[in-house]
Design a protein around this motif. Structure first.
Motif, PDB file in Angstrom:
ATOM      1  N   ALA A 119       0.848  -1.204   0.000  1.00 51.73           N
ATOM      2  CA  ALA A 119       0.000   0.000   0.000  1.00 51.73           C
ATOM      3  C   ALA A 119       0.880   1.249   0.000  1.00 51.73           C
ATOM      4  CB  ALA A 119      -0.918  -0.011   1.212  1.00 51.73           C
ATOM      5  N   TRP A 120       1.884   1.238   0.859  1.00 54.58           N
ATOM      6  CA  TRP A 120       2.788   2.381   0.940  1.00 54.58           C
ATOM      7  C   TRP A 120       3.518   2.595  -0.409  1.00 54.58           C
ATOM      8  CZ3 TRP A 120       8.057   1.827   0.175  1.00 54.58           C
ATOM      9  CH2 TRP A 120       8.776   3.021   0.280  1.00 54.58           C
ATOM     10  N   ARG A 121       3.988   1.473  -0.985  1.00 52.88           N
ATOM     11  CA  ARG A 121       4.742   1.584  -2.244  1.00 52.88           C
ATOM     12  C   ARG A 121       3.858   2.098  -3.373  1.00 52.88           C
ATOM     13  NH1 ARG A 121       7.314  -2.520  -1.552  1.00 52.88           N
ATOM     14  NH2 ARG A 121       9.387  -1.741  -1.125  1.00 52.88           N
ATOM     15  N   LEU A 122       2.607   1.605  -3.425  1.00 55.75           N
ATOM     16  CA  LEU A 122       1.678   2.082  -4.462  1.00 55.75           C
ATOM     17  C   LEU A 122       1.472   3.586  -4.325  1.00 55.75           C
ATOM     18  CD1 LEU A 122      -1.118  -0.640  -4.503  1.00 55.75           C
ATOM     19  CD2 LEU A 122       0.206   0.106  -6.489  1.00 55.75           C
TER      20      LEU A 122
ATOM     21  N   GLU B  57       3.483   5.797  -2.878  1.00 57.07           N
ATOM     22  CA  GLU B  57       4.691   6.629  -2.980  1.00 57.07           C
ATOM     23  C   GLU B  57       5.480   6.455  -4.268  1.00 57.07           C
ATOM     24  OE1 GLU B  57       6.373   8.577  -0.451  1.00 57.07           O
ATOM     25  OE2 GLU B  57       4.403   8.542   0.520  1.00 57.07           O
ATOM     26  N   ALA B  58       5.496   5.242  -4.788  1.00 58.37           N
ATOM     27  CA  ALA B  58       6.534   4.972  -5.799  1.00 58.37           C
ATOM     28  C   ALA B  58       6.021   4.384  -7.110  1.00 58.37           C
ATOM     29  CB  ALA B  58       7.568   4.010  -5.186  1.00 58.37           C
ATOM     30  N   ILE B  59       4.699   4.241  -7.243  1.00 60.16           N
ATOM     31  CA  ILE B  59       4.174   3.596  -8.456  1.00 60.16           C
ATOM     32  C   ILE B  59       3.315   4.596  -9.215  1.00 60.16           C
ATOM     33  CG2 ILE B  59       2.701   1.693  -9.293  1.00 60.16           C
ATOM     34  CD1 ILE B  59       5.368   0.747  -7.983  1.00 60.16           C
ATOM     35  N   SER B  60       3.531   4.678 -10.524  1.00 58.37           N
ATOM     36  CA  SER B  60       2.699   5.610 -11.275  1.00 58.37           C
ATOM     37  C   SER B  60       1.489   4.889 -11.850  1.00 58.37           C
ATOM     38  CB  SER B  60       3.516   6.287 -12.384  1.00 58.37           C
ATOM     39  OG  SER B  60       4.018   5.317 -13.239  1.00 58.37           O
TER      40      SER B  60
ATOM     41  N   GLY C 203      -7.931  -1.368  13.681  1.00 60.18           N
ATOM     42  CA  GLY C 203      -6.989  -0.326  14.094  1.00 60.18           C
ATOM     43  C   GLY C 203      -5.780  -0.303  13.155  1.00 60.18           C
ATOM     44  N   ARG C 204      -5.315  -1.499  12.818  1.00 63.03           N
ATOM     45  CA  ARG C 204      -4.150  -1.594  11.922  1.00 63.03           C
ATOM     46  C   ARG C 204      -4.509  -1.049  10.531  1.00 63.03           C
ATOM     47  NH1 ARG C 204      -0.990  -7.305  11.323  1.00 63.03           N
ATOM     48  NH2 ARG C 204      -2.859  -7.976  10.233  1.00 63.03           N
TER      49      ARG C 204
ATOM     50  N   ALA D 190      -4.450   5.964   7.188  1.00 64.83           N
ATOM     51  CA  ALA D 190      -4.133   7.350   7.567  1.00 64.83           C
ATOM     52  C   ALA D 190      -2.834   7.837   6.913  1.00 64.83           C
ATOM     53  CB  ALA D 190      -4.021   7.451   9.086  1.00 64.83           C
ATOM     54  N   GLY D 191      -1.951   6.907   6.594  1.00 64.89           N
ATOM     55  CA  GLY D 191      -0.682   7.292   5.975  1.00 64.89           C
ATOM     56  C   GLY D 191      -0.763   7.360   4.449  1.00 64.89           C
ATOM     57  N   LEU D 192      -1.946   7.082   3.885  1.00 68.63           N
ATOM     58  CA  LEU D 192      -2.082   7.065   2.426  1.00 68.63           C
ATOM     59  C   LEU D 192      -2.907   8.259   1.963  1.00 68.63           C
ATOM     60  CD1 LEU D 192      -3.046   3.273   2.126  1.00 68.63           C
ATOM     61  CD2 LEU D 192      -0.785   4.268   1.702  1.00 68.63           C
ATOM     62  N   ASP D 193      -2.765   8.564   0.687  1.00 71.68           N
ATOM     63  CA  ASP D 193      -3.456   9.719   0.148  1.00 71.68           C
ATOM     64  C   ASP D 193      -4.876   9.336  -0.296  1.00 71.68           C
ATOM     65  OD1 ASP D 193      -3.861  12.215  -0.722  1.00 71.68           O
ATOM     66  OD2 ASP D 193      -2.617  12.065  -2.532  1.00 71.68           O
TER      67      ASP D 193
END
Ligand code: ISE
Length: 338
Positions: A21-24, A26-29, A42-43, A49-52
């Motif tokens: 999820a983070w990589r998608l 931040e780093a994937i077009s 919760g997880r 919360a850290g994703l756009d």
């Protein structure tokens, strides 16, 4: 070509789901994460919360059916893969399923059969070594015939720490399965027999077979020996060497820096697979997103590869239990076993 980014739903926000999820994000077009879900709400909320702009879905089935999800990543517990991948197929949505496709060959077979009702394959499997620059170069050199025909392949797969209570079957289907896929992919051959042993148990790994040693025999007689540690104590260490008729090719484990100090030359080892294979994960995801946008199959391992890996894994689990070499029958090897 699809207009706009692919809206991806991620099922399972544990170690790998959160990483994807983070990589998608931040780093994937060409992709956005539109929804996430996890047994632990919760997880899932912390990851969202850290994703756009990602929302937390009510449950996995809601996420799969949702209008704001075009494609799905399944990174939940292995035993849940079958239900979620089948639901993705029923919804006609492309799915990148983490390895293994399923914990047993019969479950993987049901998924394979369901996919065959679709004109275009929808399933990609997260065997990320197929996208690792080192493994790709190793395969390219082998395919060029530079070292002649392969005679022996040595695979080392050492984890730095064991999850509590891991079983022998889980070491095979969760860890050794990467090497099973590498063996089939590198050699372009099926595995016809497996011998599994666990001679000495490490106390730190509890009841897990640690080390687990596999000997895989290919159709043409190449032997692939595999050593897996769930807890090697010192760091994450993956190696591979192919010995051919005229030479040998080995994977050079990437390290960002080498420190020369006080008469020593030191390279650091990753703590787990995420840093070691980060470039492989990036390439795998970018390839998958591009294939979803274009409506074409991805370059990742297919449901067929996932099924055959589970057939070999099943034989390894059986061999471990029986203490004997297990031959994989031809119908299973070619997918005819119903
Ligand atoms: C983990 O689930 C992975 O997929 C890693 O790539 C592997 O190295 C590790 O052994 C597994 O537990």
């Amino acid at each position: 070509m699809r207009a706009g980014p692919v809206r991806v739903g991620v099922i399972g926000t544990g170690v790998m789901g959160a990483d994807h999820a983070w990589r998608l994000d931040e780093a994937i077009s060409g992709a956005v994460v539109s929804a996430v879900v996890d047994m632990d709400i919760g997880r899932a909320s912390r990851v969202a919360a850290g994703l756009d702009g990602a929302r937390v879905a009510l449950d996995a089935m809601e996420l799969i059916a949702a209008d704001d999800v075009d494609a799905v990543i399944v990174a939940s517990a292995d035993e849940t893969h079958e239900a979620f991948v089948l639901a993705c197929l029923a919804a006609g949505k492309p799915v990148l399923c983490e390895k293994p496709l399923a914990p047993t060959a019969s479950a993987a077979r049901r998924i394979l059969d369901a996919e065959q009702a679709h004109e275009t394959p929808l399933i990609s499997i997260g065997f990320m070594r197929r996208f690792d620059p080192g493994y790709l170069e190793l395969k390219a050199v082998l395919n060029r015939g530079s070292v002649g025909a392969p005679l022996v392949v040595h695979c080392i797969h050492r984890n730095a720490g064991a999850p509590a209570g891991v079983t022998g079957a889980e070491v095979v289907t969760g860890s050794a399965i990467h090497e099973i896929d590498v063996a089939r992919w590198l050699l372009d051959e099926e595995i016809v027999a497996v011998t599994a042993r666990s001679p000495h148990h490490r106390r730190r790994a509890g009841s897990a077979p640690d080390p687990l040693l596999l000997s895989l025999e290919s159709e043409s007689g190449t032997v692939v020996d595999v050593e897996v540690f769930v807890d090697a104590s010192y760091g994450y260490d993956v190696r591979c060497e192919v010995v051919g008729e005229t030479g040998a090719i080995s994977l050079d484990a990437p390290a960002a820096t080498v420190v020369r100090l006080e008469g020593q030359r030191r390279e650091s080892l990753a703590a787990d697979w995420r840093p070691r294979f980060s470039e492989a994960y990036r390439r795998e995801l970018q390839d998958w997103v591009a294939s979803v946008r274009a409506g074409t199959p991805s370059g990742a391992a297919t449901a067929w590869d996932g099924y055959l890996a589970t057939v070999v894994a099943g034989a390894a689990v059986e061999s471990l239990a029986r203490g004997e070499r297990v031959v994989i029958a031809e119908p299973e090897r070619y997918g005819a076993a119903g």
